[in-house]
Design a protein around this motif. Structure first.
Motif, mmCIF file in Angstrom:
data_model
loop_
_atom_site.group_PDB
_atom_site.id
_atom_site.type_symbol
_atom_site.label_atom_id
_atom_site.label_comp_id
_atom_site.label_asym_id
_atom_site.label_seq_id
_atom_site.Cartn_x
_atom_site.Cartn_y
_atom_site.Cartn_z
ATOM 1 N N TYR A 229 16.529 10.598 -2.576
ATOM 2 C CA TYR A 229 15.167 11.023 -2.913
ATOM 3 C C TYR A 229 14.401 11.354 -1.632
ATOM 4 O O TYR A 229 14.337 10.556 -0.708
ATOM 5 N N PRO A 231 10.759 13.021 -1.029
ATOM 6 C CA PRO A 231 9.519 13.696 -1.441
ATOM 7 C C PRO A 231 8.870 14.405 -0.260
ATOM 8 O O PRO A 231 9.073 14.050 0.900
ATOM 9 N N GLU A 232 8.063 15.400 -0.560
ATOM 10 C CA GLU A 232 7.295 16.084 0.481
ATOM 11 C C GLU A 232 6.055 15.257 0.784
ATOM 12 O O GLU A 232 5.308 14.879 -0.123
ATOM 13 N N GLN A 233 5.837 14.947 2.050
ATOM 14 C CA GLN A 233 4.724 14.094 2.447
ATOM 15 C C GLN A 233 3.511 14.940 2.844
ATOM 16 O O GLN A 233 3.653 16.123 3.180
ATOM 17 N N GLU A 324 -2.356 9.916 1.802
ATOM 18 C CA GLU A 324 -1.656 9.529 0.572
ATOM 19 C C GLU A 324 -0.143 9.752 0.721
ATOM 20 O O GLU A 324 0.429 10.700 0.162
ATOM 21 N N TRP A 325 0.485 8.850 1.488
ATOM 22 C CA TRP A 325 1.941 8.930 1.661
ATOM 23 C C TRP A 325 2.646 8.642 0.337
ATOM 24 O O TRP A 325 2.172 7.826 -0.462
ATOM 25 N N THR A 326 3.744 9.302 0.089
ATOM 26 C CA THR A 326 4.538 9.061 -1.120
ATOM 27 C C THR A 326 5.622 8.034 -0.814
ATOM 28 O O THR A 326 6.423 8.222 0.101
ATOM 29 N N LYS A 327 5.617 6.940 -1.561
ATOM 30 C CA LYS A 327 6.604 5.878 -1.335
ATOM 31 C C LYS A 327 7.996 6.373 -1.714
ATOM 32 O O LYS A 327 8.178 7.033 -2.739
ATOM 33 N N ILE A 328 8.971 6.052 -0.880
ATOM 34 C CA ILE A 328 10.337 6.537 -1.098
ATOM 35 C C ILE A 328 11.222 5.452 -1.687
ATOM 36 O O ILE A 328 11.922 5.673 -2.678
ATOM 37 N N ASN A 330 11.827 2.391 -3.788
ATOM 38 C CA ASN A 330 11.195 1.630 -4.866
ATOM 39 C C ASN A 330 12.219 0.721 -5.541
ATOM 40 O O ASN A 330 13.324 1.160 -5.870
#
Length: 424
Positions: A229, A231-233, A324-328, A330
């Motif tokens: 995974y 995501p674009e940060q 608002e960083w996207t958590k990688i 989880n």
């Protein structure tokens, strides 16, 4: 005549099947070393001490096979270096003395096949010119698979072709049997087409259930897992530049990794400690996973905009707002994981769970973080038992080591596979 033709055809049919089996079975039985698997094992077990091209805690591994007189001896060294040193091998003892008599960590849990996979990965890496970017998510996209030696698809296609050939030959055999019987005055019923044959239909349904069940189970097992995974940060942050090229310690930004359950996403003031002075990016070119070029200076400007910093005036001129960083990474709510327990008591490196983080421009999830992955790690990982106050209460294990009943302690031996350790 037709009877003889039928008999000959059946003999030929059996010969064809035996020939095909003799070709396919040896290829399926022999498994070549897999560099892709070797890379994963290397990153989990070796990367904290070794690099292919340069010395770290241990020697550079390029050409490692050629430096040993016997591959079996190299396997033994990795499984238990003390036994090789005790045997008096000159190269092993010279290596031991060169690195201040620091013993290499033993890996008895690694099979010879695992070690061969690691060696195959090392050969692939040493063939690359030093400084050549390694293929990974930054060049091939998230979830891209490396070319290994897994020929499962090829064997599946061959099996399917053989099944079709066998079906056709069986139909031809049935038709010839009928022709031979009619010629000799022994009428035989018309052969049933394969698509009306109940046995074939039942077999086909059974195969569909098996294949469908397999993919259903695999899909169910994979629910909630996010391996690869990426995501674009909101800001392009390169760990390769910060932790790799500039050698910034992970704990400078993720201070909680040694102190709390969470490693913590660093606050903006941590970034500004450096970027009040560093206003422009002058490092190597940056690219996204899709190959799009990134303007590093523009990304620094995004940081200034978030925190309200005016680079020209050299002061904060407006209220800041959180990034608002996207958590990688989880984990399910019912899973307990403590960073400090792993990094302080367990002495684990970041790369064990996060992979080659110092080589990632855009961070992706390296491991699937499944229960099986964690349990396997606990079963094979040796803890730093001596001189570690965390394990002082395990008096029996300390005594067993003194009595030489055991030579090391794994996480499993201190309760690392008990359900309540990881589940609420």
């Amino acid at each position: 005549m037709y009877r003889r033709v039928s008999i000959l055809l059946r003999k030929h049919f059996v010969s064809v099947l035996i020939l095909c089996a003799s070709i396919v079975i040896p290829f399926s039985a022999v498994k070549a070393a897999d560099p892709a698997k070797g890379k994963q094992i290397f990153q989990q077990n070796c990367a904290s001490c070794h690099n292919v091209h340069k010395k770290l805690t241990g020697p550079a591994l390029a050409g490692v096979e050629g430096r040993w007189s016997d591959k079996k001896l190299l396997h033994q060294w990795i499984h238990n270096s003390a036994s090789v040193l005790a045997s008096g091998d000159k190269y092993a003892n010279d290596l031991f003395n060169e690195y201040n008599k620091t013993a290499m960590t033993a890996f008895p849990s690694l099979s010879n096949e695992d070690i061969d996979d690691i060696l195959a990965y090392i050969k692939v890496e040493e063939a690359k010119p030093v400084g050549t970017p390694k293929e990974g998510p930054a060049t091939s996209g998230a979830g891209a698979k490396e070319q290994g030696s897994d020929n499962s698809l090829l064997f599946g296609i061959i099996t399917l072709i053989l099944a079709v050939v066998a079906l056709i030959l069986m139909q031809i055999n049935s038709n010839l049997n009928k022709l031979a019987g009619d010629k000799e005055g022994h009428p035989t019923p018309e052969p049933i087409p394969f698509y009306k044959n109940k046995a074939y239909i039942a077999l086909g349904i059974l195969l569909l259930f098996m294949v469908g069940g397999y993919f259903t189970i695999q899909g169910a097992i994979g629910l909630g897992r996010q391996k690869d995974y990426m995501p674009e940060q909101p800001i392009f942050y390169s760990h390769k530049v910060h932790a790799g090229i500039n050698q910034i310690n992970c704990l400078y930004c993720h201070a909680g990794a040694e102190k709390s359950k969470h490693a913590m996403i660093p606050s903006e003031n941590i970034c500004m400690n450096c970027h009040k002075a560093i206003k422009e990016y002058s490092g190597p070119e940056l690219f996204t996973a899709e190959g799009k070029k990134v303007d590093g200076t523009a990304e620094i400007a995004k940081l200034y905009d978030y925190v309200g910093w005016d680079a020209e005036k050299g002061k904060y001129t407006k209220p800041g707002r959180p990034i608002e960083w996207t958590k990688i990474h989880n984990l399910p709510d019912h899973v307990y994981f403590n960073h400090s327990q792993h990094t302080v008591a367990g002495k684990q490196q970041c790369q064990t769970c996060h992979g080659a983080i110092t080589e990632m421009d855009e961070v992706h999830q390296f491991a699937d973080l499944s229960m099986g992955w964690c349990i396997n790690c606990h079963r094979t990982t040796k803890v730093q038992f001596a001189d570690n106050n965390y394990y002082s209460i395990f008096e029996k294990l300390h005594q067993d080591i003194k009595d030489k009943k055991i030579d090391s302690v794994t996480v499993e031996m201190v309760g690392g596979t008990e359900c309540q350790k990881c589940h609420y």
